[in-house]
Design a protein around this motif. Structure first.
Motif, PDB file in Angstrom:
ATOM      1  N   GLY A 168       0.633  -1.449   0.264  1.00  0.00           N
ATOM      2  CA  GLY A 168      -0.166  -0.136  -0.231  1.00  0.00           C
ATOM      3  C   GLY A 168       0.798   1.111  -0.133  1.00  0.00           C
ATOM      4  O   GLY A 168       1.664   1.308   0.651  1.00  0.00           O
ATOM      5  N   ARG A 210      -0.376   0.624   4.750  1.00  0.00           N
ATOM      6  CA  ARG A 210      -0.368  -0.485   4.322  1.00  0.00           C
ATOM      7  C   ARG A 210       0.378  -1.407   5.637  1.00  0.00           C
ATOM      8  O   ARG A 210       0.744  -2.703   4.619  1.00  0.00           O
ATOM      9  N   PRO A 265      -3.574   1.652  -4.588  1.00  0.00           N
ATOM     10  CA  PRO A 265      -3.846   1.434  -2.787  1.00  0.00           C
ATOM     11  C   PRO A 265      -3.628   1.657  -1.866  1.00  0.00           C
ATOM     12  O   PRO A 265      -2.533   1.753  -2.010  1.00  0.00           O
ATOM     13  N   GLU A 266      -4.645   2.321  -0.789  1.00  0.00           N
ATOM     14  CA  GLU A 266      -3.666   2.948   0.105  1.00  0.00           C
ATOM     15  C   GLU A 266      -3.352   1.721   1.226  1.00  0.00           C
ATOM     16  O   GLU A 266      -2.017   1.902   2.133  1.00  0.00           O
ATOM     17  N   HIS A 267      -4.326   1.282   1.082  1.00  0.00           N
ATOM     18  CA  HIS A 267      -3.827  -0.933   1.793  1.00  0.00           C
ATOM     19  C   HIS A 267      -3.024  -1.341   1.270  1.00  0.00           C
ATOM     20  O   HIS A 267      -3.448  -1.360   0.187  1.00  0.00           O
ATOM     21  N   LEU A 283      -2.197  -5.179  -0.728  1.00  0.00           N
ATOM     22  CA  LEU A 283      -3.086  -6.468  -0.993  1.00  0.00           C
ATOM     23  C   LEU A 283      -2.575  -7.723  -1.379  1.00  0.00           C
ATOM     24  O   LEU A 283      -1.417  -7.265  -1.388  1.00  0.00           O
ATOM     25  N   ASP A 336     -12.000  -0.780  -4.114  1.00  0.00           N
ATOM     26  CA  ASP A 336     -11.330  -0.135  -4.515  1.00  0.00           C
ATOM     27  C   ASP A 336     -11.797   1.382  -2.787  1.00  0.00           C
ATOM     28  O   ASP A 336     -11.534   2.326  -2.367  1.00  0.00           O
ATOM     29  N   ASP A 383     -10.719   0.467   0.423  1.00  0.00           N
ATOM     30  CA  ASP A 383      -9.336   1.007   0.743  1.00  0.00           C
ATOM     31  C   ASP A 383      -9.871   2.314   1.222  1.00  0.00           C
ATOM     32  O   ASP A 383      -8.549   2.888   1.365  1.00  0.00           O
TER      33      ASP A 383
END
Length: 608
Positions: A298, A304, A360-362, A364, A497, A500
């Motif tokens: 992320g 992240r 994405p900020e997280h 995956l 999305d 996130d």
């Protein structure tokens, strides 16, 4: 696909833009725009499915060269799209498992009658059943009807018999034949008959076909049914060698069977001066399976450290056999919808997010599981030895059979596992216009999301429904609805999305587990079994907090070995035991924990 989706597609073409804005709701309540991308295409999905469901891969059965080639293809795609290895620098997460059973060298069957010795021929006159224990046993021979004890039906083949230390001979099926929907339906399985003989003290069991209405005198095929042995020597035999014994006892087998079917009370007798010596020798075939794990870190320094797992199983049924709806057919079961469709969707999502302008900020995690068709083996391995901390997993998205949508319908399971799902899904669906069929609960053993639900992780299951090609060789790549399938994958991307945008962990909700409608259990412990555990007993994967098992002090990892008076050797014994109790009954359960035995007193709860 549907008129609403076609209208949007036409509009996209008219304006010449793929920049479609999602209006999605995060946990802060703020509207956050996300931009779609043309990376997810029906053409690329078709290419992936066409390879994964090709005859070359021979049905991707776990642990076979075809499955291994499929896993290599997944790694190639991850590498091409710069998706990093997701398991400590490795794309693979390996697990051992029992793939089947085969005959050893020491199988023998000798029938002794009035000083006469008759040796039966292996694979001609007899064959061990796949769940038999191995070893030698001998004893007097007792006929025990259909081998059924059903108090609710006032039927008991063992009522007037002492079979302790003896070998029982029983007929296949029941007084109503092989009708699974009749009143004897739950007592027809070979596993049940073996368990019942064992619990009555028998040393071994021989199962033969009755003459009516099944004139074929055939042996049961040798197969492994993904569970520990039954705790008793068990063989299938032809009835012909035993016909003279019935006549000598007073009646033909046909007349005896007719009497059992007419009166439906059960019955049997001991053969005089007849004994049997059995030697069963079975060898388990052990193989290695492997999950394929990819990872995208992320972009947010804080978020992240949390991950969203996107999963699909890539295995299928190989050449058929157990699990196939045409089990006597040896043919490639290509599994285009089940589940090349979900696997191809996983690859497209990995490409989409890897190439996204706003990553994405997280983090995956892309998990392609193997072993789903034989008991959720891959996803069980993932949650038991997680590549990433489960307590930092935001949610799990599972795609299984998503390639054949019809009537604008998309089926979603697990929507009750977090209170955020309803508003989030409504927001995403404002663009797509699906007819969403939601189920709050997860199905026990239904697919890989169950493994994550058992670890208190909110999970969604994406599914477009069962069809006439399900678990048949005809599940081919040409039969998928690619325009609609593309929109399903885009919908999943929209859900990820939207997810996130959440800045805090999701609240997890225990929803209860949807039962398998093919079994009518009256009671429940509110546990999830560990389908992948290779143990003698029933290992618990998860315990519902407010359920009867939890209230009694039982925990995940406990191995149930006795349920009331019933010995529990495997998951089948456990399900048979559940059938015998009513809600409110108090029962003692013995389980193993950390090498020792513990006794729990449990008040059984009505199955929901």
């Amino acid at each position: 696909m549907t008129s609403s989706i076609h209208s949007l597609s036409n509009l996209m073409a008219m304006v010449g833009s793929f920049a479609l804005v999602f209006i999605l709701i995060g946990c802060t309540g703020e509207e956050t725009p996300r931009v779609d991308s043309p990376a997810i295409t029906g053409q690329e999905l078709r290419e992936h499915v066409r390879f994964l469901a090709s005859d070359e891969l021979k049905g991707r059965e776990t642990g076979t060269p075809g499955a291994n080639r499929a896993s290599e293809y997944l790694v190639e795609q991850f590498k091409e799209n710069k998706v990093q290895p997701g398991n400590a620098g490795d794309y693979y997460q390996r697990f051992g498992f029992i793939a089947g059973v085969e005959l050893g060298q020491e199988n023998a069957f000798t029938l002794y009658s009035r000083n006469k010795e008759q040796r039966l021929e292996l694979n001609e006159d007899f064959r061990p059943l796949g769940f038999s224990t191995s070893g030698k046993v001998s004893g007097g021979l007792v006929f025990a009807g259909y081998g059924i004890t059903a108090e609710s039906l006032n039927y008991d083949d063992y009522a007037r018999l002492n079979v302790d230390g003896k070998i029982v001979l029983v007929l296949r099926y029941g007084p109503e034949g092989d009708n699974p929907h009749g009143e004897f339906g739950e007592y027809l399985s070979l596993r049940y008959k073996a368990m019942n003989a064992r619990d009555h003290g028998a040393a071994g069991i021989i199962i033969i076909p009755g003459p009516d209405p099944y004139p074929e005198d055939e042996l049961v095929k040798l197969r492994y049914d993904q569970a520990a042995d039954a705790g008793i020597q068990a063989v299938s035999a032809k009835r012909e060698p035993f016909q003279p014994l019935f006549v000598a006892a007073g009646d033909s087998l046909k007349e005896i069977q007719a009497d059992l079917n007419l009166h439906k009370t059960g019955g049997g007798f001991e053969f005089r001066n007849v004994s049997v010596r059995l030697h069963t020798d079975l060898k388990y075939v052990r193989k290695m399976g492997r999950n394929v794990i990819g990872f995208l870190e992320g972009t947010d320094p804080t978020l992240r450290h949390r991950s969203i797992v996107i999963g699909a199983h890539y295995d299928h049924l190989g050449m058929g056999g157990h699990g196939s709806l045409v089990p006597d057919t040896s043919a490639v079961h290509n599994g285009a919808d089940d589940n090349a469709s979900g696997t191809a969707g996983l690859l497209e999502l990995a490409e989409y997010f890897a190439e996204a302008e706003n990553r994405p900020e997280h983090s995956l995690v892309f998990a392609a599981f193997s072993g789903e068709e034989i008991g959720l083996l891959g996803s069980s391995k993932f949650v038991e030895e997680p590549p990433y901390a489960l307590d930092s997993t935001l949610a799990m998205m599972n795609m299984d059979m998503i390639g054949r949508p019809k009537d604008s319908t998309l089926i979603l399971g697990g929507t009750g596992t977090s209170p955020v799902w309803d508003s989030l899904l409504t927001g995403v669906n404002a663009y797509f216009g699906w007819n969403l069929t939601k189920s709050n609960v997860v199905g026990v053993g239904a697919s890989d999301h169950t493994s994550f639900y058992g670890k208190n992780i909110p999970a969604l299951f994406f599914f477009t429904g069962v069809h006439e090609d399900y678990h048949r060789p005809s599940d081919d790549w040409q039969r998928l609805n690619y325009p609609g399938y593309e929109e399903v994958v885009r919908f999943v991307a929209g859900v990820v999305d939207s997810l996130d945008t959440f800045r805090k962990p999701l609240e997890f909700v225990e929803t209860g587990m949807e039962r398998d409608r093919s079994t009518d259990f009256r009671v429940s412990l509110q546990i999830i079994p560990d389908y992948a555990a290779n143990v003698h007993g029933l290992r618990i994967s998860s315990v519902r907090d407010d359920g009867p098992a939890a209230e009694a002090g039982m925990q995940a990892g406990d191995v149930i070995v006795q349920f009331g008076s019933k010995k529990i050797n495997n998951i089948y014994d456990y399900t048979f035991a559940l059938q015998e109790f009513e809600a409110g009954t108090v029962v003692d359960i013995i389980a193993l924990r950390n090498g020792g035995q513990r006794r729990f007193t449990v008040q059984l709860e009505r199955q929901q």
